[in-house]
Design an enzyme around this catalytic site. Structure first.
Site, PDB file in Angstrom:
ATOM      1  N   GLN A 106       0.845  -1.199   0.000  1.00  0.00           N
ATOM      2  CA  GLN A 106       0.000   0.000   0.000  1.00  0.00           C
ATOM      3  C   GLN A 106       0.879   1.247   0.000  1.00  0.00           C
ATOM      4  O   GLN A 106       0.374   2.360  -0.080  1.00  0.00           O
ATOM      5  CB  GLN A 106      -0.867   0.022   1.263  1.00  0.00           C
ATOM      6  CG  GLN A 106      -1.792  -1.155   1.390  1.00  0.00           C
ATOM      7  CD  GLN A 106      -2.395  -1.214   2.785  1.00  0.00           C
ATOM      8  OE1 GLN A 106      -3.374  -0.560   3.078  1.00  0.00           O
ATOM      9  NE2 GLN A 106      -1.793  -1.993   3.665  1.00  0.00           N
ATOM     10  N   ASN A 107       2.175   1.046   0.131  1.00  0.00           N
ATOM     11  CA  ASN A 107       3.065   2.197   0.264  1.00  0.00           C
ATOM     12  C   ASN A 107       3.340   2.851  -1.078  1.00  0.00           C
ATOM     13  O   ASN A 107       3.394   2.184  -2.109  1.00  0.00           O
ATOM     14  CB  ASN A 107       4.378   1.780   0.921  1.00  0.00           C
ATOM     15  CG  ASN A 107       4.153   1.385   2.363  1.00  0.00           C
ATOM     16  OD1 ASN A 107       3.075   1.623   2.903  1.00  0.00           O
ATOM     17  ND2 ASN A 107       5.148   0.782   2.987  1.00  0.00           N
ATOM     18  N   VAL A 108       3.532   4.147  -1.022  1.00  0.00           N
ATOM     19  CA  VAL A 108       3.771   4.928  -2.232  1.00  0.00           C
ATOM     20  C   VAL A 108       5.185   5.499  -2.212  1.00  0.00           C
ATOM     21  O   VAL A 108       5.527   6.368  -3.002  1.00  0.00           O
ATOM     22  CB  VAL A 108       2.723   6.068  -2.343  1.00  0.00           C
ATOM     23  CG1 VAL A 108       1.329   5.491  -2.580  1.00  0.00           C
ATOM     24  CG2 VAL A 108       2.703   6.956  -1.091  1.00  0.00           C
ATOM     25  N   HIS A 124      -1.343   1.354  -4.433  1.00  0.00           N
ATOM     26  CA  HIS A 124      -1.733   2.760  -4.234  1.00  0.00           C
ATOM     27  C   HIS A 124      -0.846   3.724  -5.040  1.00  0.00           C
ATOM     28  O   HIS A 124      -0.894   4.935  -4.807  1.00  0.00           O
ATOM     29  CB  HIS A 124      -1.700   3.119  -2.743  1.00  0.00           C
ATOM     30  CG  HIS A 124      -2.805   2.461  -1.959  1.00  0.00           C
ATOM     31  ND1 HIS A 124      -2.865   2.463  -0.586  1.00  0.00           N
ATOM     32  CD2 HIS A 124      -3.897   1.768  -2.360  1.00  0.00           C
ATOM     33  CE1 HIS A 124      -3.945   1.796  -0.178  1.00  0.00           C
ATOM     34  NE2 HIS A 124      -4.588   1.367  -1.233  1.00  0.00           N
ATOM     35  N   CYS A 154       1.661  19.859 -21.918  1.00  0.00           N
ATOM     36  CA  CYS A 154       0.404  20.307 -22.547  1.00  0.00           C
ATOM     37  C   CYS A 154      -0.211  21.492 -21.794  1.00  0.00           C
ATOM     38  O   CYS A 154      -1.217  22.053 -22.221  1.00  0.00           O
ATOM     39  CB  CYS A 154      -0.604  19.155 -22.636  1.00  0.00           C
ATOM     40  SG  CYS A 154      -1.447  18.805 -21.069  1.00  0.00           S
ATOM     41  N   GLY A 189       2.886  -4.233   9.073  1.00  0.00           N
ATOM     42  CA  GLY A 189       2.801  -2.787   9.267  1.00  0.00           C
ATOM     43  C   GLY A 189       1.627  -2.109   8.605  1.00  0.00           C
ATOM     44  O   GLY A 189       1.768  -1.019   8.061  1.00  0.00           O
ATOM     45  N   SER A 191      -2.458  -0.825   9.327  1.00  0.00           N
ATOM     46  CA  SER A 191      -3.450  -0.637  10.391  1.00  0.00           C
ATOM     47  C   SER A 191      -4.741  -1.394  10.084  1.00  0.00           C
ATOM     48  O   SER A 191      -5.610  -1.503  10.938  1.00  0.00           O
ATOM     49  CB  SER A 191      -3.758   0.849  10.562  1.00  0.00           C
ATOM     50  OG  SER A 191      -4.294   1.362   9.363  1.00  0.00           O
ATOM     51  N   ALA A 231       8.683  -4.289  12.289  1.00  0.00           N
ATOM     52  CA  ALA A 231       8.980  -4.979  11.025  1.00  0.00           C
ATOM     53  C   ALA A 231      10.413  -5.486  10.991  1.00  0.00           C
ATOM     54  O   ALA A 231      10.670  -6.627  10.592  1.00  0.00           O
ATOM     55  CB  ALA A 231       8.722  -4.024   9.867  1.00  0.00           C
TER      56      ALA A 231
HETATM   57  P1  NAD Z   1      -1.320   3.337   8.709  1.00  0.00           P
HETATM   58  O1  NAD Z   1      -0.536   4.591   8.856  1.00  0.00           O
HETATM   59  O2  NAD Z   1      -2.784   3.391   8.760  1.00  0.00           O
HETATM   60  O3  NAD Z   1      -0.867   2.292   9.838  1.00  0.00           O
HETATM   61  C1  NAD Z   1       0.463   1.991  10.075  1.00  0.00           C
HETATM   62  C2  NAD Z   1       0.536   0.703  10.872  1.00  0.00           C
HETATM   63  O4  NAD Z   1       1.908   0.377  11.019  1.00  0.00           O
HETATM   64  C3  NAD Z   1      -0.058   0.807  12.288  1.00  0.00           C
HETATM   65  O5  NAD Z   1      -0.909  -0.298  12.512  1.00  0.00           O
HETATM   66  C4  NAD Z   1       1.153   0.737  13.208  1.00  0.00           C
HETATM   67  O6  NAD Z   1       0.882   0.048  14.420  1.00  0.00           O
HETATM   68  C5  NAD Z   1       2.131  -0.059  12.349  1.00  0.00           C
HETATM   69  N1  NAD Z   1       3.529   0.181  12.660  1.00  0.00           N
HETATM   70  C6  NAD Z   1       4.108   1.307  13.160  1.00  0.00           C
HETATM   71  N2  NAD Z   1       5.436   1.127  13.290  1.00  0.00           N
HETATM   72  C7  NAD Z   1       5.702  -0.128  12.861  1.00  0.00           C
HETATM   73  C8  NAD Z   1       6.889  -0.888  12.726  1.00  0.00           C
HETATM   74  N3  NAD Z   1       8.082  -0.392  13.078  1.00  0.00           N
HETATM   75  N4  NAD Z   1       6.799  -2.135  12.239  1.00  0.00           N
HETATM   76  C9  NAD Z   1       5.599  -2.665  11.878  1.00  0.00           C
HETATM   77  N5  NAD Z   1       4.435  -1.986  11.978  1.00  0.00           N
HETATM   78  C10 NAD Z   1       4.496  -0.730  12.453  1.00  0.00           C
HETATM   79  O7  NAD Z   1      -0.820   2.662   7.356  1.00  0.00           O
HETATM   80  P2  NAD Z   1      -1.552   1.736   6.290  1.00  0.00           P
HETATM   81  O8  NAD Z   1      -2.284   0.648   6.981  1.00  0.00           O
HETATM   82  O9  NAD Z   1      -0.505   1.403   5.286  1.00  0.00           O
HETATM   83  O10 NAD Z   1      -2.669   2.635   5.580  1.00  0.00           O
HETATM   84  C11 NAD Z   1      -2.517   3.964   5.329  1.00  0.00           C
HETATM   85  C12 NAD Z   1      -2.513   4.412   3.881  1.00  0.00           C
HETATM   86  O11 NAD Z   1      -1.542   5.423   3.875  1.00  0.00           O
HETATM   87  C13 NAD Z   1      -2.059   3.439   2.851  1.00  0.00           C
HETATM   88  O12 NAD Z   1      -2.930   3.585   1.812  1.00  0.00           O
HETATM   89  C14 NAD Z   1      -0.694   3.921   2.387  1.00  0.00           C
HETATM   90  O13 NAD Z   1      -0.671   4.040   0.973  1.00  0.00           O
HETATM   91  C15 NAD Z   1      -0.585   5.315   2.888  1.00  0.00           C
HETATM   92  N6  NAD Z   1       0.728   5.664   3.489  1.00  0.00           N
HETATM   93  C16 NAD Z   1       1.878   5.291   2.864  1.00  0.00           C
HETATM   94  C17 NAD Z   1       3.090   5.621   3.426  1.00  0.00           C
HETATM   95  C18 NAD Z   1       4.342   5.192   2.724  1.00  0.00           C
HETATM   96  O14 NAD Z   1       4.331   5.012   1.512  1.00  0.00           O
HETATM   97  N7  NAD Z   1       5.433   4.990   3.458  1.00  0.00           N
HETATM   98  C19 NAD Z   1       3.153   6.331   4.625  1.00  0.00           C
HETATM   99  C20 NAD Z   1       1.950   6.708   5.238  1.00  0.00           C
HETATM  100  C21 NAD Z   1       0.742   6.345   4.651  1.00  0.00           C
END
Ligand code: NAD
Length: 250
Positions: A106-108, A124, A154, A189, A191, A231
């Site tokens: 889900q990370n960008v 995402h 454009c 990692g 939520s 993680a």
């Molecule tokens: P979230 O921010 O909702 O939740 C993060 C989760 O990670 C929490 O449950 C937390 O307890 C857990 N966490 C925190 N530290 C951790 C660690 N060291 N090891 C393992 N887990 C840990 O994130 P989500 O569930 O990915 O959803 C949020 C949306 O936000 C997604 O769509 C994502 O695309 C986007 N997002 C992306 C980034 C990124 O690309 N790095 C950053 C923030 C949000």
């Protein structure tokens, strides 16, 4: 015996898995210094991500949205992939040409790619790409633009090539078919509050599902095992145990 040791023992007892799927969320990048959305570090100038990562916010104030993305892009350029990203890239090389494996993120932030992962579904999108809002054309967009908000040749606005709240996810069908074919799903990692990604774990039929997250999540009850660790503390050990089991289908 702690939760990690128990999961490793469980993995040693299962039939050799043929398809391993990993789903990652913002928490996998937290130890690289990238703020998650849910947590103290997720705010920027008192705006909540839900107020900025939307098509409506961009239509109202593209400069504000781009300033927020440039703040995040700067942070991530300075960050390095951590050992969880590295372990996932190692696992992919380890199972090359053998069992099915894919990484759905889900990370960008592009950190999985920077660590070397290639069998990757960035459902995402990726904030180091941009898309013309008129033509829909995509381009790599790694550097800070000279002017904000940036424009396409454009003349129309460019937007970050990411999926905002309320927008459809083009790659979700691919992620769903990966999840429904999985013997083992490892979720690191996330939520579990952002759908449809959070629904992927419910598609695993009868396989082993493992969560790595220091905190309990709304999805925790749906996993066969939850490891309450960061993680970087647990991912490599779990993947090493899985790689030992996968050896039989090489
Ligand atoms: P979230 O921010 O909702 O939740 C993060 C989760 O990670 C929490 O449950 C937390 O307890 C857990 N966490 C925190 N530290 C951790 C660690 N060291 N090891 C393992 N887990 C840990 O994130 P989500 O569930 O990915 O959803 C949020 C949306 O936000 C997604 O769509 C994502 O695309 C986007 N997002 C992306 C980034 C990124 O690309 N790095 C950053 C923030 C949000």
């Amino acid at each position: 015996m702690n939760e990690l040791e128990r999961v490793i023992e469980d993995i040693e007892g299962i039939d050799a898995p043929e398809r391993v799927v990993v789903l990652t969320g913002a928490g996998v990048s937290a130890e690289s210094g990238v703020p998650t959305f849910r947590g103290a570090g997720g705010l920027w100038k008192d705006f909540r991500p839900e107020e900025l990562a939307t098509p409506e916010a961009f239509a109202r104030d593209p400069l504000l949205v781009w300033q927020w993305y440039e703040w995040r892009r700067d942070l991530i350029r300075a960050a390095q992939p951590n050992d969880a990203h590295a372990a996932l890239a190692w696992f992919e090389r380890e199972v090359e040409g053998a069992c099915g494996y894919s990484l759905v993120t889900q990370n960008v932030d592009g950190l999985h790619r920077r660590a070397g992962s290639r069998r990757l579904l960035e459902i995402h999108g990726n904030m180091f790409r941009a898309r013309c809002i008129r033509e829909g054309t995509r381009r790599e967009f790694p550097d800070s633009p000279a002017e904000l908000p940036p424009r396409c040749t454009c003349g129309s606005l460019l937007r970050p090539d990411v999926v905002w709240f309320g927008e459809p996810i083009d790659l979700i069908a691919d992620a769903m078919s990966e999840a429904s074919a999985a013997d083992v799903m490892l979720v690191i990692g996330t939520s579990g509050t952002v759908y449809p990604a959070a629904g992927l774990v419910s598609l695993v039929r009868g396989g082993m599902t493992i969560e790595i997250n220091p905190d309990e999540t709304p999805l925790s009850g749906a996993f066969s095992s939850s490891i309450r660790s960061s993680a970087t503390a647990a991912t490599r050990a779990v993947l090493e145990a899985l790689a030992r089991r996968l050896a039989s289908c090489r």
